[in-house]
Design a protein around this motif. Sequence first.
Motif, mmCIF file in Angstrom:
data_model
loop_
_atom_site.group_PDB
_atom_site.id
_atom_site.type_symbol
_atom_site.label_atom_id
_atom_site.label_comp_id
_atom_site.label_asym_id
_atom_site.label_seq_id
_atom_site.Cartn_x
_atom_site.Cartn_y
_atom_site.Cartn_z
ATOM 1 N N LEU A 52 0.810 -1.204 0.000
ATOM 2 C CA LEU A 52 0.000 0.000 0.000
ATOM 3 C C LEU A 52 0.852 1.268 0.000
ATOM 4 O O LEU A 52 0.334 2.356 -0.239
ATOM 5 C CB LEU A 52 -0.943 -0.007 1.208
ATOM 6 N N GLN A 53 2.144 1.112 0.275
ATOM 7 C CA GLN A 53 3.032 2.268 0.275
ATOM 8 C C GLN A 53 3.029 2.960 -1.091
ATOM 9 O O GLN A 53 3.146 4.178 -1.184
ATOM 10 C CB GLN A 53 4.461 1.826 0.620
ATOM 11 N N HIS A 54 2.863 2.171 -2.145
ATOM 12 C CA HIS A 54 2.855 2.727 -3.494
ATOM 13 C C HIS A 54 1.742 3.767 -3.641
ATOM 14 O O HIS A 54 1.957 4.860 -4.192
ATOM 15 C CB HIS A 54 2.667 1.607 -4.511
ATOM 16 N N TYR A 55 0.546 3.436 -3.143
ATOM 17 C CA TYR A 55 -0.578 4.359 -3.254
ATOM 18 C C TYR A 55 -0.402 5.560 -2.337
ATOM 19 O O TYR A 55 -0.771 6.686 -2.690
ATOM 20 C CB TYR A 55 -1.884 3.632 -2.928
ATOM 21 N N THR A 56 0.152 5.314 -1.158
ATOM 22 C CA THR A 56 0.413 6.420 -0.248
ATOM 23 C C THR A 56 1.402 7.401 -0.868
ATOM 24 O O THR A 56 1.213 8.626 -0.799
ATOM 25 C CB THR A 56 0.960 5.882 1.093
ATOM 26 N N ASP A 57 2.457 6.884 -1.471
ATOM 27 C CA ASP A 57 3.444 7.755 -2.128
ATOM 28 C C ASP A 57 2.801 8.553 -3.261
ATOM 29 O O ASP A 57 3.133 9.724 -3.477
ATOM 30 C CB ASP A 57 4.608 6.925 -2.670
ATOM 31 N N ARG A 58 1.882 7.908 -3.976
ATOM 32 C CA ARG A 58 1.213 8.627 -5.077
ATOM 33 C C ARG A 58 0.391 9.775 -4.537
ATOM 34 O O ARG A 58 0.353 10.873 -5.131
ATOM 35 C CB ARG A 58 0.317 7.649 -5.848
ATOM 36 N N PHE A 59 -0.273 9.578 -3.401
ATOM 37 C CA PHE A 59 -1.049 10.657 -2.803
ATOM 38 C C PHE A 59 -0.143 11.771 -2.287
ATOM 39 O O PHE A 59 -0.449 12.961 -2.454
ATOM 40 C CB PHE A 59 -1.911 10.108 -1.666
ATOM 41 N N LEU A 60 0.968 11.404 -1.665
ATOM 42 C CA LEU A 60 1.903 12.422 -1.176
ATOM 43 C C LEU A 60 2.435 13.262 -2.338
ATOM 44 O O LEU A 60 2.596 14.487 -2.204
ATOM 45 C CB LEU A 60 3.060 11.755 -0.429
ATOM 46 N N ARG A 61 2.687 12.628 -3.458
ATOM 47 C CA ARG A 61 3.144 13.381 -4.627
ATOM 48 C C ARG A 61 2.059 14.359 -5.100
ATOM 49 O O ARG A 61 2.351 15.478 -5.520
ATOM 50 C CB ARG A 61 3.525 12.408 -5.744
ATOM 51 N N HIS A 62 0.817 13.928 -5.010
ATOM 52 C CA HIS A 62 -0.308 14.799 -5.363
ATOM 53 C C HIS A 62 -0.321 16.042 -4.476
ATOM 54 O O HIS A 62 -0.538 17.158 -4.965
ATOM 55 C CB HIS A 62 -1.617 14.017 -5.205
#
Length: 430
Positions: A52-62
């Motif tokens: 799930l870290q992948h999705y969390t990182d994508r949100f942080l980039r947003h």
Amino acid sequence: MVLLSPSRLHDCLQDPVLGSIGFLNEVMGRFPDAISFAPGAPHPDTLPDPDLQHYTDRFLRHLTERGASTEQARRMLFEYGPSSGVINDIVCEALRRDQGIETSPQDLVVTVGAQEGMLLVLRALFGSASDVLAVADPCFVGITGAARVLGVDVVPVAEAERGIDLEGLEDACRSARRAGRAVRALYVAPDFSNPGGGRMPLACRHRLLELAEREDFILLEDNAYGFTAATGSELPSLKALDTARRVVHIGTFAKVAFPGARVGYVVADQRVGLPGGATRPLAAELATLKTMVTVNTSPLSQAVIGGMLLEHGSSLARLGREKAELYQRNLSTLAHTLDRHLTGTAPEGVHWNRPEGGFFLRVHLPVRVDAALLEVSAAEYGVLWTPMEQFYVGGAGDRQIRLSCSYLDPREIEEGVRRLAAFLTKEIGT
């Protein structure tokens, strides 16, 4: 040891509706080898990759793309966060893109699943004991249970394969007025309702909106299963058709993403008057209530959901497409297998509906369904199902069972129906 008397606890705790889910879990626990058509849970194959870290990182980039510093973005995950939510803009974009719902982040509150959304909306709207909640009958126990907890009186309105009975709803409004009361809101799931499986045609949706305007009530639209519609058969949600702000739209990511995140949302753009003539959205009132219930929805869970949406082009439809195909396959398998095993051989009075989407199908029986019958089905035939009586407010449904196809594979559905057919033939046909 202190022994608490039930008479001094709230009487809603004795309501069978509140114990219905626990009862099914208890039966499933006692018969682990039985094939269960009971849980309306997403299929295990639809759960996301454990990273799930992948999705969390994508949100942080947003967040950083929108101007937040790296430190600000990181802290947003670990602090309480605003009660209204942190992924509102992403959810609003998905609703606009996929459903034509034009709303703003200020008109939306992110909740701990749809269940909290229902509880908050009922608490906010029902300020008078003279107000009643109308519900489609049969109805999802989550809304009737929330009403019971809050002391909101419920009036059933019959639902058929083509949606709620509008004439019956008008009658309910008139009856309430004669009793000095008012229908304040109607709960309805226009797309593949749980447990009825009905779908409201487009013309009926327009008529319902007109009736809500004429009778002055709010529509509480539950959209949990709309994504399961076959490609090309989609219908606009009530909220997409709503020009008078009559619809409070309740959604969840449990089915299109995964239930463990416990993230839902409510679109509540109705205006609430303030002193001096100013207004603010009903969503702001819900957020205020939320501070006294769950404070906020986990920012970490929101980040995962937000990242999943962003990965799929801010589209709920794209996020749920493969899942919808799986559920369409399972529903078709269940219906066709019932046809093959029971048509021409089932006891007289056994028949079933054929929903176009959703997770559930109903079977009508010629005998009363109770816990003892379920026990026989589980212990002697190795198949579980859900009694329908708990879903009816009006006292019907005691000769119906609900079959859920969402959690099983086609092979399990085939075997489960074979066992069910044996149970019906030997136990019901005698």
